[in-house]
Scaffold this active site. Structure first.
Site, mmCIF file in Angstrom:
data_model
loop_
_atom_site.group_PDB
_atom_site.id
_atom_site.type_symbol
_atom_site.label_atom_id
_atom_site.label_comp_id
_atom_site.label_asym_id
_atom_site.label_seq_id
_atom_site.Cartn_x
_atom_site.Cartn_y
_atom_site.Cartn_z
ATOM 1 N N GLY A 94 14.579 52.900 78.298
ATOM 2 C CA GLY A 94 14.956 54.299 78.368
ATOM 3 C C GLY A 94 16.395 54.484 78.804
ATOM 4 O O GLY A 94 17.137 55.300 78.226
ATOM 5 N N GLU A 95 16.812 53.725 79.806
ATOM 6 C CA GLU A 95 18.191 53.806 80.278
ATOM 7 C C GLU A 95 19.160 53.261 79.223
ATOM 8 O O GLU A 95 20.276 53.776 79.083
ATOM 9 C CB GLU A 95 18.342 53.040 81.588
ATOM 10 C CG GLU A 95 17.675 53.704 82.783
ATOM 11 C CD GLU A 95 16.165 53.511 82.808
ATOM 12 O OE1 GLU A 95 15.497 54.215 83.596
ATOM 13 O OE2 GLU A 95 15.649 52.658 82.042
ATOM 14 N N PHE A 96 18.734 52.237 78.501
ATOM 15 C CA PHE A 96 19.571 51.735 77.406
ATOM 16 C C PHE A 96 19.847 52.835 76.399
ATOM 17 O O PHE A 96 20.982 53.004 75.936
ATOM 18 C CB PHE A 96 18.891 50.550 76.709
ATOM 19 C CG PHE A 96 19.537 50.179 75.400
ATOM 20 C CD1 PHE A 96 20.695 49.415 75.377
ATOM 21 C CD2 PHE A 96 19.001 50.608 74.195
ATOM 22 C CE1 PHE A 96 21.300 49.083 74.163
ATOM 23 C CE2 PHE A 96 19.595 50.280 72.981
ATOM 24 C CZ PHE A 96 20.750 49.508 72.973
ATOM 25 N N GLN A 129 19.959 55.955 76.920
ATOM 26 C CA GLN A 129 20.908 56.907 77.494
ATOM 27 C C GLN A 129 22.336 56.366 77.451
ATOM 28 O O GLN A 129 23.285 57.125 77.241
ATOM 29 C CB GLN A 129 20.512 57.234 78.934
ATOM 30 C CG GLN A 129 19.305 58.158 79.010
ATOM 31 C CD GLN A 129 18.956 58.527 80.440
ATOM 32 O OE1 GLN A 129 18.532 57.692 81.215
ATOM 33 N NE2 GLN A 129 19.130 59.787 80.775
ATOM 34 N N GLY A 130 22.489 55.073 77.642
ATOM 35 C CA GLY A 130 23.812 54.480 77.604
ATOM 36 C C GLY A 130 24.303 54.154 76.207
ATOM 37 O O GLY A 130 25.504 53.993 75.983
#
Length: 412
Positions: free
Chosen positions: A58-60, A62-63
């Site tokens: 999920g954070e990937f 976003q980045g």
């Protein structure tokens, strides 16, 4: 920071102990053993690296838009991407966005020094929630700029507790913390943290990009065509769990003017058979279907990953699962297609779901009765359905432009 360092050592020890019996722990330990080997083999000593770190998948995501922008417009830099969780690394270890992908070592002082000596990044970009004290402290000592992007803060976090003084101090080491919302800025300002800028959530830009790149899916297109001919609506249930399905499927079984596309969160054989046992109208699995045969079926079960974000565009109503468990999945993936988004009651920690609800593009249900009342209204009143979908899409578009604001902060 004795307790912090002790906790890190204890966590690493526990992961090693349980790794023979726990799949994710086993993958993590195996990956950690490869980290320094990967760096020694792949780091180009003459290159300029930007280090991006994401906890998981999920954070990937976003980045990802920021990494794409770096790759597209700043080729003088190479990208090192690290993950904490196997669920991120195992899926994206071969991403073409990064020049090097590996696990982040456990946040022990000796690991940190060894890692930074090998990589020597020009800047570090942490995504959303990743606060590793020893890494941040060493980066600060080496005068390497540190950024946080798509960050969000809540009063319950350690930074706002009486015992969180060392962690509060760490926040001052960031060159800039790019925040999702004003509430986070006010919270940080209340404890003297002013190196912040409200940029928004990069996921808005990401889902708009996904919409532009949506894959054509002939099987789903044929189902949608048959629905239009029969004056039926397409209901897309994404990332559903059993508690979601126990509400959705009985309604679908008793409603003739809906076709259902359901993409369960788990697609193992046992769960697929569970779904099939609930269904009383003709269904077929995606892996067994061909376009020409879709006229014989009312329900399409998606038994493969990677299609959901493209499938939502065929829907008239979306349901995003997880709201009867730990929390809902990504509502923006559906809202971007101008369709109303329905979800369960556990959405309070998800700012985008709350705001979608406030804007009239999202709806929370608590049980079968509330679900039936809502969907009946959508099916009976075309204007209500259209307006709700428009509100959902407008909400996503009004929050775009985040990547440009973040890139302005990074000043590459």
């Amino acid at each position: 920071m004795f307790l912090y360092n002790f906790a890190i050592y204890l966590y690493a020890f526990i992961v090693r102990i349980i790794s023979p019996f726990h799949k994710k722990a086993k993958l993590m330990i195996k990956g950690h053993k490869q980290t320094y080997k990967i760096l020694k083999e792949k780091v180009d000593k003459d290159a300029r690296y930007i280090w991006f770190h994401a906890a998981s998948l999920g954070e990937f995501e976003q980045g990802r838009p920021i990494m794409e922008e770096v790759k597209r417009n700043h080729p003088q830099y190479k990208i090192l991407l690290t993950f904490f969780s196997p669920s991120g690394y195992e899926v994206r270890k071969d991403t073409p966005l990064a020049d090097i992908v590996c696990y982040i070592p456990f946040d022990k002082k000796r690991n940190v020094k060894k890692f930074l000596k090998l990589v020597q990044p020009e800047m570090a970009v942490f995504i959303k929630y990743e606060f590793w004290y020893n890494f941040v402290n060493q980066l600060h000592k080496k005068d390497i700029p540190i950024y946080m992007v798509s960050a969000i803060f809540r009063p319950s976090q350690i930074f706002f507790k009486w015992y969180g003084s060392q962690m509060r101090k760490m926040l001052k080491y960031y060159k800039c913390i790019c925040l999702q919302d004003e509430n986070s800025a006010m919270l940080l300002n209340s404890i003297g943290i002013t190196n912040v800028k409200v940029c928004g959530d990069t996921r808005f830009d990401r889902v708009l990009e996904i919409r532009q790149q949506a894959k054509p899916l002939p099987i789903v297109e044929y189902l949608a065509k048959k629905a239009a001919e029969e004056n039926e609506k397409i209901f897309v249930a994404g990332s559903s769990w059993p508690k979601d399905e126990d509400i959705i499927i009985p309604y679908f079984n008793n409603t003739s003017d809906l076709k259902l596309i359901i993409a369960p969160h788990e697609i193992d054989e046992a769960h697929l058979k569970y779904l099939e046992g609930l269904l009383q109208r003709p269904y077929i699995r995606y892996s067994q279907a061909i376009p020409e045969m879709m006229g014989d079926y009312d329900c399409l079960i998606i038994d493969s990953f990677g299609l959901l974000s493209s499938i939502y565009r065929y829907g008239h109503i979306a349901y995003v699962g997880g709201g009867f468990g730990v929390g809902i999945h990504n509502v923006l993936e559906a809202a971007v297609y101008d369709i109303p988004v329905v979800f369960g009651p556990n959405f309070k920690k998800f700012r985008e779901a709350q705001q979608l609800l406030e804007r009239g593009g999202g709806y929370s249900i608590s049980d079968y009765q509330s679900f039936r009342g809502l969907i009946d209204e959508f099916l009976q009143y075309e204007g209500t359905l259209t307006s709700a979908g428009q509100y959902a899409g407008d909400y996503v578009r009004s929050n775009s432009g985040v990547v440009a604001r973040v890139m302005d902060v990074l000043k590459l």
